[in-house]
Every structure is written in C-alpha cells, then in structure tokens.
Scaffold this active site. Structure first.
Site, PDB file in Angstrom:
ATOM      1  N   SER A 142       0.850  -1.191   0.000  1.00  0.00           N
ATOM      2  CA  SER A 142       0.000   0.000   0.000  1.00  0.00           C
ATOM      3  C   SER A 142       0.887   1.243   0.000  1.00  0.00           C
ATOM      4  CB  SER A 142      -0.850  -0.009   1.276  1.00  0.00           C
ATOM      5  OG  SER A 142      -1.407   1.256   1.516  1.00  0.00           O
ATOM      6  N   TYR A 168      -1.176  -0.382  10.516  1.00  0.00           N
ATOM      7  CA  TYR A 168      -1.420  -0.805   9.125  1.00  0.00           C
ATOM      8  C   TYR A 168      -0.177  -0.545   8.274  1.00  0.00           C
ATOM      9  CZ  TYR A 168      -3.532  -0.896   4.425  1.00  0.00           C
ATOM     10  OH  TYR A 168      -3.817  -1.175   3.102  1.00  0.00           O
TER      11      TYR A 168
END
Ligand SMILES: NC(=O)c1ccc[n+]([C@@H]2O[C@H](COP(=O)([O-])OP(=O)(O)OC[C@H]3O[C@@H](n4cnc5c(N)ncnc54)[C@H](OP(=O)(O)O)[C@@H]3O)[C@@H](O)[C@H]2O)c1
Length: 303
Positions: A142, A168
């Site tokens: 990501s 994350y």
C-alpha cells in the site's frame, strides 16, 4: 539503475494488462480473492486461462479455506496443496483496526494477517513455487508503507501507544520487505518476488473507518454520502498492477522491485508523513528484510 516502465497507466484494467496473454496451465493462488481488488485479480487471471485458487476465510464452493491470522489454518492450506504453483498473489488484508487486537500467537492483528500469515504461506509453498520454474510472488502492499517502518523494538505496540494507521503502515512495509528478502533468497530457484500499491479503491477494506476518517480521505461528504475522488480507481483498475506482476510476460526476469498503481516501477523516496508517492527506503532496506525474515521464521517455528 533505470526504473522499469510499462505502456500502461493508472486507468489500465487488469484484463487489459493480459490482452493477448494465454495463461493456460498456470496455477495461481490469490488470497482474499473473494472481494474487492482480489476478486478482479482472480477474474482477469482466470479469463486468460489460469487455474486460479481463491483462498478465503469463508470459502464458497470451489474456493479454499485460509485464515491468515491463524497459523494452523495456513499450515493446513499448505499441507493440502500438491504440485507446482506458478504465482501467489498475497492480496488479503485488513486496515486500520480502531483498537489494538492480537492474533492467537500474540502478534498485533494487522501484522499477523497482512504479513505473517503470508510469510507462512509463501515459505510453506517454497518447494511448490520452485517446481513451477519461473514462479512469481506478488505482495499487495500500500501507499501506507510510506508512513512507517517496521519497529523491531516494539512491533506489537506493547510499549508505544497503539495507532491504527501506524499499525497498518508497518504491516504494509513488512509486505514489501518480504518481497525484497524472497527475491534475494530465492533467485537461484527461479522465483521472482515483487510488491505493489494498488492505489485508492472503494472496497470492504474501509469497513473499520469511521465517518471522520472517510471524510479526511475525501471519500465521504458531510451528509455521509460516499464520494469517489478523481484519484480513486475502480477495482478492475486497482487489480491491474497485481496482474502485471503475477502474469505479464513484460515482467519476466523482474524481481525485488516495487510498482505503483500506474504500473510503473516506483522511485525510492524518504518515507514520512509528507511522502506521497514511491517506495520508502525503509521498505526496501535489505538488512531490515533479512531481520524481518529471521523474526518471522522464528515466530512460525523455524524454517
Ligand atoms: N482499497 C484500497 O484503496 C487499497 C489501498 C492500498 C492497499 N490496498 C490493499 O489491497 C488489498 C486488497 O484489499 P481490498 O481493498 O480489495 O479490500 P477487501 O475487499 O476488504 O479485500 C480484502 C480481502 O482480505 C480478506 N481477509 C481479511 N482478513 C483475512 C484473513 N485473516 N484471512 C484470509 N483473508 C482475509 C478479506 O476477506 P473477508 O471478506 O473474509 O474479510 C477480503 O477478501 C489489501 O492487501 C489492502 O491492504 C487496498
């Protein structure tokens, strides 16, 4: 070294990546392949003739059970596999859990699911990848990897305050480091490993975000209506880079690289809150990649 470029853009779809490509005989595993970007990855690969295994927590008929947060489940999946595997697309993931949660083995749940489960899966399948001759490992990371490195001193937020986005980001940095380490360790086995960020796509991934977080991302208006800002792409476009790295002949021989959602190799940049595009130095640091590999190997019982 010159960055690798392709003729594609951020608007290219997964099926356009594979136009004219025949994947008959290729066996490909896609984790989290039942929804969002994973589902479109599966569709494009299958339409080009690949035998695709959808690995998912709640398997429908024809899919295979796999809970990445549970190492026993990963072991069972690996034990049930026979024959070569030509590509693994490590796509499943969870994002920004509001409160700190732990997997059964005590790992922070995002690091356990997004990284450790995939580490156990891919190392468990190593012999099957080698058998394929020219296999590919694809880590779906990501843009969040730009936000935080792996904190080896406190990876599970035991001493530092838990932060949903840092947790994350750390897990997505770990995904890139897995590709970097696998590329180095497995080059002699003909196994390539690369990572990517798929861009912004409306999917179930945002399920843990509250309205404030959605507004901050520009994805919701004051009345709570979902917005699709111009920089968002569709799931079919979001799946393009996964498919490029998993199956395009243009990527033959490419390994240890990071691609952005415009289907180009990323520039290595200094990570931090202001970094917008590229791959962070900490995500491609070979020493961190080796350290993480050792740490993860120990956590899954040595390999
Ligand atoms: N969408 C974006 O804007 C965006 C941006 C950057 C990166 N990504 C990355 O893209 C990947 C795909 O996400 P998505 O956006 O397509 O979201 P999604 O629709 O929520 O897909 C994620 C998939 O992961 C599966 N999953 C979650 N926990 C799992 C577990 N413990 N074991 C096995 N599977 C599990 C989910 O299955 P269940 O349905 O069972 O929960 C789901 O199928 C993720 O790695 C994500 O981090 C997405």
């Amino acid at each position: 070294m010159a960055l690798i470029t392709t003729p594609f853009t951020s608007r290219t779809t997964a099926s356009e990546i594979l136009a004219g490509v025949d994947l008959t005989g290729r066996r490909i595993i896609v984790t989290g392949g039942a929804s969002g970007i994973g589902l479109e990855t599966v569709r494009a690969l299958a339409a080009a003739g690949a035998e695709v295994t959808v690995a998912t927590r709640n398997p429908a008929p024809g899919q295979r059970a796999l809970d990445l947060s549970d190492l026993e489940s990963v072991r069972a999946f690996v034990a049930g596999w026979s024959g070569p595997v030509h590509a693994v697309v490590a796509n499943a993931g969870i994002m920004a859990l509001p409160a700190r949660r732990l997997a059964a083995n005590g790992w922070e749940l995002q690091l356990a699911t997004n990284f450790l489960g995939h580490f156990a899966l891919i190392t468990g399948l190593h012999d099957h990848l080698r058998q394929a001759g020219g296999a590919r490992v694809v880590m779906v990371s990501s843009g969040a990897q730009l936000l935080a490195p792996v904190d080896f001193d406190d990876p599970h937020f035991e001493r530092r305050p838990y932060d949903p986005w840092i947790a994350y980001a750390q897990s997505k940095t770990a995904d890139v480091l897995l590709a970097v380490a696998a590329a180095r360790r497995w080059a002699g086995d003909g196994i390539a490993a690369n990572a990517l960020e798929p861009g912004y796509v409306h999917t179930n991934l945002q399920r843990h975000l509250d309205a404030d977080a959605m507004r901050a991302a520009g994805a919701m208006d004051e009345e709570g209506n979902l917005l699709t800002p111009a920089h968002f792409t569709t799931p079919e476009q979001g799946a393009a880079t996964s498919v490029l790295l998993a199956a395009s002949p243009l990527m033959d021989g490419v390994t240890g690289r990071f691609f952005t959602h415009d289907n180009q190799e990323a520039e290595v940049v200094q990570g931090g809150p202001d970094a917008k595009k590229g791959v962070a130095t900490w995500s491609v640091d070979p020493a961190a990649a080796d350290r993480l590999w050792e740490y993860a190997s120990e956590a899954i019982g040595g390999r």
